[in-house]
Write an enzyme that holds these catalytic residues in place. Structure first.
Site, mmCIF file in Angstrom:
data_model
loop_
_atom_site.group_PDB
_atom_site.id
_atom_site.type_symbol
_atom_site.label_atom_id
_atom_site.label_comp_id
_atom_site.label_asym_id
_atom_site.label_seq_id
_atom_site.Cartn_x
_atom_site.Cartn_y
_atom_site.Cartn_z
ATOM 1 N N HIS A 20 -7.603 3.082 -5.391
ATOM 2 C CA HIS A 20 -6.904 1.873 -4.914
ATOM 3 C C HIS A 20 -7.746 1.259 -3.808
ATOM 4 C CE1 HIS A 20 -3.142 2.670 -7.140
ATOM 5 N NE2 HIS A 20 -3.441 3.941 -6.945
ATOM 6 N N LEU A 21 -8.258 0.050 -4.054
ATOM 7 C CA LEU A 21 -9.123 -0.598 -3.057
ATOM 8 C C LEU A 21 -8.388 -1.659 -2.241
ATOM 9 C CD1 LEU A 21 -12.568 -0.876 -4.909
ATOM 10 C CD2 LEU A 21 -11.861 0.788 -3.182
ATOM 11 N N ARG A 22 -7.179 -2.018 -2.669
ATOM 12 C CA ARG A 22 -6.284 -2.897 -1.875
ATOM 13 C C ARG A 22 -6.752 -4.332 -1.700
ATOM 14 N NH1 ARG A 22 -2.614 0.711 -2.980
ATOM 15 N NH2 ARG A 22 -2.362 2.427 -1.512
ATOM 16 N N HIS A 139 0.604 6.026 -15.439
ATOM 17 C CA HIS A 139 1.062 6.653 -14.190
ATOM 18 C C HIS A 139 2.098 7.759 -14.451
ATOM 19 C CE1 HIS A 139 2.745 6.813 -10.071
ATOM 20 N NE2 HIS A 139 3.925 6.644 -10.638
ATOM 21 N N ASP A 265 -7.183 9.071 -6.978
ATOM 22 C CA ASP A 265 -5.978 8.324 -6.576
ATOM 23 C C ASP A 265 -6.055 7.955 -5.082
ATOM 24 O OD1 ASP A 265 -3.641 6.929 -6.830
ATOM 25 O OD2 ASP A 265 -2.338 8.673 -7.053
HETATM 26 O O1 DOR Z 1 0.825 8.012 -4.084
HETATM 27 C C1 DOR Z 1 0.570 7.005 -4.735
HETATM 28 N N1 DOR Z 1 0.061 5.905 -4.154
HETATM 29 N N2 DOR Z 1 0.825 6.995 -6.030
HETATM 30 C C2 DOR Z 1 0.737 5.893 -6.764
HETATM 31 O O2 DOR Z 1 0.987 5.957 -7.927
HETATM 32 C C3 DOR Z 1 0.359 4.595 -6.161
HETATM 33 C C4 DOR Z 1 -0.418 4.820 -4.944
HETATM 34 C C5 DOR Z 1 -0.550 3.604 -4.089
HETATM 35 O O3 DOR Z 1 -0.880 2.528 -4.629
HETATM 36 O O4 DOR Z 1 -0.398 3.700 -2.878
HETATM 37 ZN ZN ZN Z 2 -2.718 5.474 -8.093
HETATM 38 ZN ZN ZN Z 3 -0.070 6.510 -10.105
#
Ligand code: DOR
Ligand code: ZN
Ligand code: ZN
Length: 398
Positions: A20-22, A139, A265
């Protein structure tokens, strides 16, 4: 330049199927630039940027932008993951074909932050992805079983009065999607497998010839729900930390190839979203800069897998799942290479403040590890060396 690699382990550049790069949307917690530096330091030369950005990556406008920004930064290949749903769980297939055809060449599709929970939508997404040669990364959470859940459903959560997330919430989707993929003749990839039951289902489905693959995260390989006793919100993650018996099953599945690969993740979160009460904190943990050290500690050092297997689970398999043609294959003489050099005996302690990520939510702070990537090379350019990432846009030549 000749690099003295004496005593180190040379591996193909790592590929993270789940980062996740936001960016766009939460640049206060991570950007493509800061996340790319974290990836390079972790030994990665390719990462797949998850679609739950803001706005959601459900159109080529966004996926192509993410790809181009990654190339501009130049520290790691950023491959955008496209959302199959529109916006937040819109019940309509997104423009998957456009995303696959654009410069971002999307080859992994996913949900937009929750789970493709509607079976008919999932079936159609599998068929569409299949026609594009793409894979759906699932997911795997049945949301009707996890309403309000913040921790693994078990004695630890009960003791602390936390609402439990049952294993069945994951396993029901894994079983369902194995069957849907079988019927659609499509490939499906299970994200962050976390239970012993998921391992059994994967074994069964693979035995039936279903084109199903799965990843496990470093945190699910190292930590269990005894961590909850601290009540520290840094331990909140989806899926939740499970019991020691699940951790043992996941390690064995990685060793035996039932689980195909490791994916981080990597989920950066702002301080204010993690410093609150456990149940109010956002789920997620940092992963890019600590993944290799954890895999070495839980799997290589005890003798479960070899360094050759590390190349398989951190580079070859993820590249194969995403059908990346420039990663995870043998290094050819004279060709600019994607490489990671690991010092297996460095010995180091994780310090949250030293991480290149913009966020600090690592559950591994102050833990000691032995192995660490010491040099990362992307197409012949050094992107990280001895704990320092190269300047964006200008990698040093090896
Ligand atoms: O812990 C998690 N964080 N699980 C996810 O499926 C999404 C991720 C997030 O985007 O923060
Ligand atoms: Zn994720
Ligand atoms: Zn996930």
């Amino acid at each position: 330049e000749v690099i003295d690699a004496g005593g180190n382990v040379l591996l193909p550049g790592f590929v993270d199927l789940h980062t996740h790069l936001r960016e766009p949307g939460r640049e206060d917690t991570e950007t493509i630039e800061s996340g790319s530096a974290a990836a390079a330091l972790g030994g990665y030369t390719a990462v797949f940027a998850m679609a739950n950005t803001s706005p959601v990556a459900d159109s080529a406008v966004i996926t192509d932008h993410v790809y181009r920004r990654g190339q501009e930064v130049g520290l790691v290949d950023v491959h955008p993951v496209g959302a199959v749903t529109v916006g937040l769980q819109g019940e309509k297939l997104a423009e998957m074909g456009m995303m696959a055809a654009g410069p971002g060449r999307v080859r992994v599709f996913s949900d937009d932050g929750v789970c493709v929970s509607d079976p008919l939508l999932m079936r159609r997404a599998l068929e569409y992805a299949s026609s594009l040669g793409a894979v759906i990364a699932q997911h795997a959470e049945e949301p009707r079983l996890t309403r309000g859940a913040v921790a693994h459903e078990g004695p630890e959560a009960a003791r602390l009065g936390l609402t439990g997330w049952p294993r069945a919430a994951e396993e029901a989707i894994v079983a369902r999607d194995a069957l849907l993929a079988r019927d659609a003749g499509a490939r499906v990839h299970i994200c962050h497998a976390s239970t012993a039951g998921t391992v059994e289902l994967l074994k069964w489905a693979k035995g039936q010839g279903v084109a199903i693959t799965a990843e496990v995260t470093p945190h699910h390989l190292l930590l269990d729900d005894s961590r909850l006793a601290t009540y520290d919100a840094v331990n909140r993650v989806n899926p939740p930390l499970r019991e020691a018996s699940d951790v043992a099953a996941l390690r064995k599945a990685l060793r035996d190839g039932v689980i195909d690969c490791v994916a981080t993740d990597h989920a950066p979160h702002a301080e204010q979203d993690k410093c609150c009460e456990f149940a109010a904190a956002r789920p997620g943990m940092l992963g890019l800069e600590t993944a290799l050290a954890i895999v070495a500690q839980v799997a290589v050092e005890p003798g479960d897998i070899t360094w050759r297997d590390v190349a398989r689970v951190m580079s070859e398999k993820p590249a194969e799942i995403a059908r990346l043609d420039d990663h995870g294959r043998p290094i050819r003489v004279g060709e600019p290479a994607n490489l990671t050099l690991v010092d297996p005996d460095l010995g180091w302690t994780v310090r949250a403040d030293d991480l290149a990520s913009r966020s600090r939510n690592t559950p591994f702070a102050e833990l000691e590890f032995r192995a660490k990537p010491v040099l990362t090379v992307l197409r012949g350019r050094i992107t990280a060396r001895d704990g320092v990432a190269a300047a964006p846009g200008a990698g040093e030549r090896a």
